[in-house]
Design a protein around this motif. Sequence first.
Motif, short mmCIF file in Angstrom:
data_model
loop_
_atom_site.label_atom_id
_atom_site.label_comp_id
_atom_site.label_asym_id
_atom_site.label_seq_id
_atom_site.Cartn_x
_atom_site.Cartn_y
_atom_site.Cartn_z
N ALA A 243 0.82 -1.21 0.00
CA ALA A 243 0.00 0.00 0.00
C ALA A 243 0.85 1.26 0.00
N TYR A 244 1.91 1.27 0.82
CA TYR A 244 2.77 2.46 0.89
C TYR A 244 3.48 2.71 -0.44
N GLU A 245 3.68 1.65 -1.22
CA GLU A 245 4.37 1.79 -2.50
C GLU A 245 3.42 2.10 -3.65
N ASN A 246 2.17 1.65 -3.54
CA ASN A 246 1.28 1.69 -4.70
C ASN A 246 0.05 2.58 -4.54
N ARG A 247 -0.33 2.96 -3.34
CA ARG A 247 -1.58 3.72 -3.17
C ARG A 247 -1.44 5.07 -3.86
N PRO A 248 -2.26 5.35 -4.87
CA PRO A 248 -2.13 6.62 -5.62
C PRO A 248 -2.29 7.86 -4.75
N LEU A 249 -3.18 7.81 -3.76
CA LEU A 249 -3.40 9.00 -2.93
C LEU A 249 -2.14 9.35 -2.13
N LEU A 250 -1.39 8.34 -1.70
CA LEU A 250 -0.12 8.61 -1.02
C LEU A 250 0.87 9.28 -1.98
N ARG A 251 0.90 8.83 -3.22
CA ARG A 251 1.77 9.46 -4.21
C ARG A 251 1.31 10.89 -4.52
N SER A 252 0.01 11.10 -4.47
CA SER A 252 -0.50 12.45 -4.68
C SER A 252 -0.03 13.39 -3.57
N TYR A 253 -0.09 12.90 -2.31
CA TYR A 253 0.39 13.71 -1.19
C TYR A 253 1.89 13.97 -1.29
N LYS A 254 2.63 12.96 -1.77
CA LYS A 254 4.07 13.15 -1.96
C LYS A 254 4.34 14.24 -2.98
N ALA A 255 3.56 14.25 -4.07
CA ALA A 255 3.72 15.30 -5.08
C ALA A 255 3.38 16.67 -4.50
N LEU A 256 2.37 16.73 -3.62
CA LEU A 256 2.01 18.00 -3.00
C LEU A 256 3.11 18.48 -2.05
N ILE A 257 3.76 17.53 -1.37
CA ILE A 257 4.89 17.91 -0.50
C ILE A 257 6.01 18.50 -1.35
N GLU A 258 6.32 17.85 -2.46
CA GLU A 258 7.37 18.35 -3.36
C GLU A 258 6.97 19.67 -3.99
N LYS A 259 5.69 19.84 -4.26
CA LYS A 259 5.22 21.13 -4.75
C LYS A 259 5.45 22.21 -3.72
N GLY A 260 5.14 21.90 -2.44
CA GLY A 260 5.36 22.88 -1.38
C GLY A 260 6.83 23.22 -1.21
N GLU A 261 7.70 22.23 -1.35
CA GLU A 261 9.14 22.48 -1.24
C GLU A 261 9.62 23.38 -2.37
N ALA A 262 9.14 23.12 -3.60
CA ALA A 262 9.51 23.99 -4.72
C ALA A 262 8.94 25.38 -4.51
N GLY A 263 7.71 25.46 -3.98
CA GLY A 263 7.11 26.76 -3.70
C GLY A 263 7.89 27.53 -2.64
N SER A 319 4.05 28.45 2.11
CA SER A 319 4.62 27.23 1.53
C SER A 319 5.01 26.23 2.62
N SER A 320 5.50 26.72 3.76
CA SER A 320 5.84 25.82 4.87
C SER A 320 4.59 25.13 5.40
N SER A 321 3.48 25.89 5.50
CA SER A 321 2.23 25.30 5.96
C SER A 321 1.71 24.27 4.96
N GLU A 322 1.91 24.54 3.68
CA GLU A 322 1.47 23.58 2.66
C GLU A 322 2.24 22.27 2.78
N ILE A 323 3.54 22.36 3.04
CA ILE A 323 4.34 21.15 3.23
C ILE A 323 3.86 20.38 4.45
N SER A 324 3.64 21.09 5.56
CA SER A 324 3.19 20.43 6.79
C SER A 324 1.82 19.79 6.60
N MET A 325 0.92 20.49 5.91
CA MET A 325 -0.42 19.97 5.69
C MET A 325 -0.36 18.66 4.89
#
Length: 424
Positions: A243-263, A319-325
Amino acid sequence: MIYRFVAVLVFFSLLSLRPVWADEAQPLEDLPRLVQTALANNPELKASDARWQMFRNRIVQARSFDDPMLMLKIQNGIVKDPFNFGRDPMTQKVIGISQQFPFFGKRTLKGEVAAKEAESYRWSVDERTLELKRMVKESYYQIYFIDKSLEIIDKNIRIIDDFITLAETKYSVGQGVQQDVFKSQLERSRMLDMRITLEQQRKTLSANLNALLYRSPDVSVGKISDFEVTPLSLTAEELRTTAYENRPLLRSYKALIEKGEAGHKLAEKEFYPDFNVAFEYMQRDRIDEMERGDNMYSLGVTFNLPVRRERRQAALAESSSEISMATEEANSLKNSISFGISDLMAQLEKRRKLIELYKTGLLPQAAQSLESATISYRVNKVDFLTLLDSRVTLFNYEREYYDSLADYQMKLAQLEALVGKEIQ
């Protein structure tokens, strides 16, 4: 009447553990085909895909320069003679062009922010796909249980009809009471009442399945073939890892974390100025032989002064709050996945054991009890209430058996949606 009694006994002796009354003329539904139809036609899934495509197209926009600015003007014109460009040597016809250049690295970071946001929507499409598969499978197996319940009710109506005949025969020869006839007729009416309710439920479930497949609610849903359950071969820990490797919603949250870091990096870049490079060419008319009116040009750079630090500090905090969220939402989802896997595996194990118990113990025992009660009632060793109670017991166990079969498959579909991939 002895032949009638013999026919009743033969009927009960032939009761099988898993009765089949399938209408062979009606086509069987194919679950993989239903799932593929839903994935191809469902408008919500199409809308999710279109949303992803929409955000993908924002990546190029974010990385692009702003359009250059073209400037045309008359400079130092004489108001009294506005179209006489040779009256004053300072009158000029000017053409210029300027281009905005963001500080080094900003365009790349803007593109990365847009790309990560698009990636989060891309995984949302896969998440919606999982949910759609789960809903189709759940509707499919709910219809299976309804169909089996209808078959069991039809069989029990035929059994009760034999009870009525048996009770009437015994009453006619003075070996029974009229109350037995009334009880059996009442039980038959109760079965018909249950049948009406189940038929309505099947129509509702069929309409729901058709809605998931985006087809007319009046399309007939065919029979569903029998199946065998297969015990899970994976442990809870293996399922969590999957599940940790394949669940799409987890990958979506990972992309949002990386978006926050770039932001966040982009917000840091906002403390540096952007530049505007401008070039102008000025054409002057000749006034006379002495004043030649040479053409001129200008080249300059302007830049903003990033002195509004409060606004930029707020952007950093955002952006920091977005990463934490996104991080905490991912942690919450992992927690839900961990609990959900343990809970569903426990329910699957319970249903598997019940299926085995019904199949090898309760159903054959209840069938034997009903057969024995029928024989005993014929020779006046038990009353009619005991006979009805034996039939109700078998009826309930048969329904619970098919309920366990259907629920096992529905729980398995829920587990696959939780893990993010098919596991059987």
